[in-house]
Scaffold this motif. Sequence first.
Motif, PDB file in Angstrom:
ATOM      1  N   SER A  44       0.847  -1.182   0.000  1.00  0.00           N
ATOM      2  CA  SER A  44       0.000   0.000   0.000  1.00  0.00           C
ATOM      3  C   SER A  44       0.885   1.235   0.000  1.00  0.00           C
ATOM      4  CB  SER A  44      -0.882  -0.007   1.247  1.00  0.00           C
ATOM      5  OG  SER A  44      -1.437   1.264   1.471  1.00  0.00           O
ATOM      6  N   LEU A  45       0.514   2.235  -0.788  1.00  0.00           N
ATOM      7  CA  LEU A  45       1.338   3.435  -0.912  1.00  0.00           C
ATOM      8  C   LEU A  45       0.973   4.511   0.098  1.00  0.00           C
ATOM      9  CD1 LEU A  45       1.504   3.787  -4.788  1.00  0.00           C
ATOM     10  CD2 LEU A  45       3.145   2.726  -3.241  1.00  0.00           C
ATOM     11  N   GLY A  46       0.149   4.156   1.098  1.00  0.00           N
ATOM     12  CA  GLY A  46      -0.237   5.167   2.071  1.00  0.00           C
ATOM     13  C   GLY A  46      -1.398   5.985   1.537  1.00  0.00           C
ATOM     14  N   LEU A  47      -1.659   7.104   2.182  1.00  0.00           N
ATOM     15  CA  LEU A  47      -2.808   7.915   1.813  1.00  0.00           C
ATOM     16  C   LEU A  47      -2.409   8.896   0.715  1.00  0.00           C
ATOM     17  CD1 LEU A  47      -5.752   8.150   2.578  1.00  0.00           C
ATOM     18  CD2 LEU A  47      -5.150   9.984   4.151  1.00  0.00           C
ATOM     19  N   THR A  48      -2.273   8.390  -0.520  1.00  0.00           N
ATOM     20  CA  THR A  48      -1.969   9.254  -1.654  1.00  0.00           C
ATOM     21  C   THR A  48      -3.242   9.969  -2.088  1.00  0.00           C
ATOM     22  OG1 THR A  48      -2.482   7.540  -3.276  1.00  0.00           O
ATOM     23  CG2 THR A  48      -0.234   7.607  -2.425  1.00  0.00           C
ATOM     24  N   GLY A  49      -3.070  10.918  -3.011  1.00  0.00           N
ATOM     25  CA  GLY A  49      -4.241  11.620  -3.517  1.00  0.00           C
ATOM     26  C   GLY A  49      -5.234  10.667  -4.152  1.00  0.00           C
ATOM     27  N   VAL A  50      -4.745   9.694  -4.932  1.00  0.00           N
ATOM     28  CA  VAL A  50      -5.629   8.708  -5.562  1.00  0.00           C
ATOM     29  C   VAL A  50      -6.369   7.906  -4.506  1.00  0.00           C
ATOM     30  CG1 VAL A  50      -5.691   6.612  -6.966  1.00  0.00           C
ATOM     31  CG2 VAL A  50      -4.256   8.535  -7.654  1.00  0.00           C
ATOM     32  N   ASN A  51      -5.667   7.464  -3.475  1.00  0.00           N
ATOM     33  CA  ASN A  51      -6.290   6.633  -2.456  1.00  0.00           C
ATOM     34  C   ASN A  51      -7.278   7.411  -1.606  1.00  0.00           C
ATOM     35  OD1 ASN A  51      -4.775   4.577  -3.445  1.00  0.00           O
ATOM     36  ND2 ASN A  51      -3.192   4.694  -1.887  1.00  0.00           N
ATOM     37  N   LYS A  52      -7.014   8.684  -1.377  1.00  0.00           N
ATOM     38  CA  LYS A  52      -7.978   9.515  -0.644  1.00  0.00           C
ATOM     39  C   LYS A  52      -9.272   9.635  -1.439  1.00  0.00           C
ATOM     40  CE  LYS A  52      -8.403  13.851   1.905  1.00  0.00           C
ATOM     41  NZ  LYS A  52      -9.796  14.096   1.466  1.00  0.00           N
ATOM     42  N   THR A  53      -9.152   9.733  -2.767  1.00  0.00           N
ATOM     43  CA  THR A  53     -10.335   9.772  -3.618  1.00  0.00           C
ATOM     44  C   THR A  53     -11.125   8.476  -3.504  1.00  0.00           C
ATOM     45  OG1 THR A  53      -9.204  11.228  -5.176  1.00  0.00           O
ATOM     46  CG2 THR A  53     -11.137  10.064  -5.997  1.00  0.00           C
ATOM     47  N   LEU A  54     -10.435   7.343  -3.440  1.00  0.00           N
ATOM     48  CA  LEU A  54     -11.112   6.054  -3.266  1.00  0.00           C
ATOM     49  C   LEU A  54     -11.900   6.022  -1.966  1.00  0.00           C
ATOM     50  CD1 LEU A  54      -8.322   3.545  -4.392  1.00  0.00           C
ATOM     51  CD2 LEU A  54     -10.448   4.043  -5.598  1.00  0.00           C
ATOM     52  N   VAL A  55     -11.276   6.473  -0.890  1.00  0.00           N
ATOM     53  CA  VAL A  55     -11.949   6.490   0.411  1.00  0.00           C
ATOM     54  C   VAL A  55     -13.190   7.364   0.339  1.00  0.00           C
ATOM     55  CG1 VAL A  55     -11.746   7.192   2.825  1.00  0.00           C
ATOM     56  CG2 VAL A  55      -9.844   6.014   1.712  1.00  0.00           C
ATOM     57  N   ASP A  56     -13.046   8.579  -0.182  1.00  0.00           N
ATOM     58  CA  ASP A  56     -14.176   9.510  -0.257  1.00  0.00           C
ATOM     59  C   ASP A  56     -15.290   8.940  -1.123  1.00  0.00           C
ATOM     60  OD1 ASP A  56     -12.724  11.211   1.323  1.00  0.00           O
ATOM     61  OD2 ASP A  56     -12.040  12.487  -0.344  1.00  0.00           O
ATOM     62  N   SER A  57     -14.912   8.274  -2.213  1.00  0.00           N
ATOM     63  CA  SER A  57     -15.902   7.717  -3.127  1.00  0.00           C
ATOM     64  C   SER A  57     -16.732   6.634  -2.445  1.00  0.00           C
ATOM     65  CB  SER A  57     -15.206   7.155  -4.362  1.00  0.00           C
ATOM     66  OG  SER A  57     -16.136   6.587  -5.255  1.00  0.00           O
ATOM     67  N   MET A  58     -16.092   5.773  -1.677  1.00  0.00           N
ATOM     68  CA  MET A  58     -16.824   4.721  -0.961  1.00  0.00           C
ATOM     69  C   MET A  58     -17.797   5.304   0.056  1.00  0.00           C
ATOM     70  SD  MET A  58     -14.143   1.649  -0.176  1.00  0.00           S
ATOM     71  CE  MET A  58     -12.903   1.198  -1.366  1.00  0.00           C
ATOM     72  N   LEU A  59     -17.385   6.367   0.708  1.00  0.00           N
ATOM     73  CA  LEU A  59     -18.215   6.958   1.765  1.00  0.00           C
ATOM     74  C   LEU A  59     -19.344   7.806   1.190  1.00  0.00           C
ATOM     75  CD1 LEU A  59     -15.396   8.016   4.271  1.00  0.00           C
ATOM     76  CD2 LEU A  59     -16.887   6.017   4.409  1.00  0.00           C
ATOM     77  N   GLU A  60     -19.075   8.532   0.107  1.00  0.00           N
ATOM     78  CA  GLU A  60     -20.064   9.479  -0.418  1.00  0.00           C
ATOM     79  C   GLU A  60     -21.079   8.818  -1.351  1.00  0.00           C
ATOM     80  OE1 GLU A  60     -17.620  12.421  -2.222  1.00  0.00           O
ATOM     81  OE2 GLU A  60     -16.727  13.065  -0.312  1.00  0.00           O
ATOM     82  N   ASP A  61     -20.669   7.820  -2.097  1.00  0.00           N
ATOM     83  CA  ASP A  61     -21.578   7.142  -3.032  1.00  0.00           C
ATOM     84  C   ASP A  61     -21.232   5.661  -3.099  1.00  0.00           C
ATOM     85  OD1 ASP A  61     -23.410   6.469  -4.957  1.00  0.00           O
ATOM     86  OD2 ASP A  61     -22.294   7.366  -6.629  1.00  0.00           O
ATOM     87  N   PRO A  62     -21.485   4.919  -2.029  1.00  0.00           N
ATOM     88  CA  PRO A  62     -21.085   3.497  -2.015  1.00  0.00           C
ATOM     89  C   PRO A  62     -21.761   2.673  -3.109  1.00  0.00           C
ATOM     90  CG  PRO A  62     -22.511   4.010  -0.151  1.00  0.00           C
ATOM     91  CD  PRO A  62     -22.144   5.322  -0.772  1.00  0.00           C
ATOM     92  N   TYR A  63     -23.033   3.007  -3.458  1.00  0.00           N
ATOM     93  CA  TYR A  63     -23.738   2.214  -4.468  1.00  0.00           C
ATOM     94  C   TYR A  63     -23.112   2.376  -5.853  1.00  0.00           C
ATOM     95  CZ  TYR A  63     -27.331   1.694  -0.892  1.00  0.00           C
ATOM     96  OH  TYR A  63     -27.984   1.397   0.266  1.00  0.00           O
TER      97      TYR A  63
END
Length: 714
Positions: free
Chosen positions: A255-274
């Motif tokens: 895992s590369l840590g909390l990169t910009g791409v990975n932060k987007t993944l986290v936000d995407s799961m939380l904001e629009d999981p469906y």
Amino acid sequence: MAKSVQGMPLEVRQVREALLREFADRVSMEDFEKKDPKERETALLSRAVSAKAARILTHCTSDEAAAGVIDGRDDFGIDSVAFSASGSELWLIQAKWKNSGTAGFDTEAALKLIHGLKKLDNRDLDHFNERLRLLGDRVHGVLKLPTCKVHLVIALMGDGRLSPETRNILDEAARDFGGLGRTVEYRVVDQADFHRAIREDLESEPITLTAKMTEGWHDRETPYKAIVGEVSAAELARWYADNDERLYDRNVRKSLGLTGVNKTLVDSMLEDPYGFLYRHNGITVQCDTIEREFFAKRATGAPISLTLHNASVVNGAQTVTSANRAFEKDPDAVAEAYISVRIVSIQGTPEGFAQSITKATNTQNHMERRDFIAIDPVQSEIQKDFKLSLDKEYVFRRGEMDPAPESGCSVTEAATALACAYRDPTFAVRVKGSTEALWKEGADGAYTRLFGQQPSAYQIWRSVQVLRAIRDELTKLRSTLSGRAASIADSGALLAAHVVFQRIGNEAIEEPDSDWDMILRDVPDQVRIVLACLIDMVDKLFTNKSYITSTFASEEKSRQLVQAVLLTLDAGSSTPDLSAFVTAASKKRPKRPPTVHLLVDHDLIPDGTPLAYAASDTEERAIGAWLDQDLRRRRATWLNDRKAPILWEADGRRYSPSGLVNHIWQQAEWREQWSAVQGPKQWRVPGEGTLVEIAERLWRRLDTEQEPEEDGRS
């Protein structure tokens, strides 16, 4: 088999180091306290061999194996005793150690071992030493059983071959002792067995994963087994929570840590999981075998639970890690997010198939050439060699934290050192331009030349030590120089390192038993001599009007420089003392911009580069325990932004370097914290230095490489 000095094969050396680490503090050596150290070590290794054989054969603990060692006066040919967990089997072990790996077992040794067995069977313990007598009740408890089984074990640091005469003696003993349910058998544990065992000790436990597919799936049986379906992000989060970074052992990177791409993944799961499933490429899992368990109807696509044995996520490490981070923030939301998962069983696949899948599927995040070396078996072999031979760490996957300098090194540092040590200066020149040059494969590629014939842990580690010593000395010397001499010290650092390596020679570096401490102590003197000659030679070969940067960027000119410097130094010709180049600056230097501005404006650190918290000794004592409670507190990611260039992995927020350090101190409740915060000095790029050090190198280059005419020396 590669040999070291004094005829000790590499395998034997690795076994030796492993045995000493495991048993030096466990096996009793009281009877050798006043004897010669070499004699003591040989005896210790022999006892450790017997203990390790017990571990291999009975799967007991190291302490239990050491407790069974009875070697010494009055052992009657028995060096170690071991028991089965059921108490019905007994192992009597005789061990032989030789540094050359040629230990043997002759007829005399066999007769001695048989004599010891007879004395035990006759309950004749009076003449045995105290260590055996303490085990006497357990020994007789086994021997009195009508169905007992006795194993005579010959543990050898050798090839394990026994002569026909020796085998006859052991076979006859087995016939004499056996009968009516009792049996005696013998076996040899040889050098290959010991080496295999110490390598297996390094292997992590296989991971078993469960994947529930309730939303449909399809499978393929030919030519190889694979299943594709949807798995809840919450289940992937549990994979990571249960296994951490081990989950990616076969991936090209961690895992590369909390990169910009990975932060987007986290936000995407939380904001629009469906909607996450539709925006994401999915992940790939490799495993040995797949077990299926249907919830009800046994049909393709029906809800199913899959058990994946010896599994690893080979593509999608960032996604799985991000799922875990999102799950920690909002488990309910993540439970609604699904991810496409492809599961490939590598059972029955041809050689290289698994690696080809790993390489081909890693395209979602930005890939660097270095990432693909992680699936080169040579790198994992070097990692094992580091542990076995040196008890040090070697990391080669991007995303892994570099070990502390005294504890090991990264593949980047290793490859840079090997490039400088290589007989031709070509790679030292290329690496100066970009470390990406290290990973090029092919006939003229640095990676193939440096790692194609696997270098030993000793060669790599000592090369790294030399390069570190060279860099430390060059840093000290650079502060005393100005103008053209300073520019040569900066631009020619790796070429100077190459010359120093050539003067040390490969033999001194590769031989484990060379007088290494003395060689290493001599490195600073070598650096001063080489740098003075290099500075002088640049002007002699290319005039004092030549451009420094282009000179050291040219492979041809660099070869000329190296050849001239080596010939001059080898001939003992007089060269200027380095003090001749120590001059005061002829004009006032322009003011250096702030560190962050300098780094961002010149785009010196790529977005997404991992950062590590460089805590001082005082900070470690004060807040080290707090930092270690969650290792994400020590990690961050660089973003090219003047105001807030650091993305802290612990909370996913952006800070200035000093702002984040101050925030960490407050969170850790460090009441005695310093009033002054120097954030750029407290965040470092692993393998390259702190933000301040990186910025200072850039500024020196900008300041000294403007025009060659600015220097007054002719």
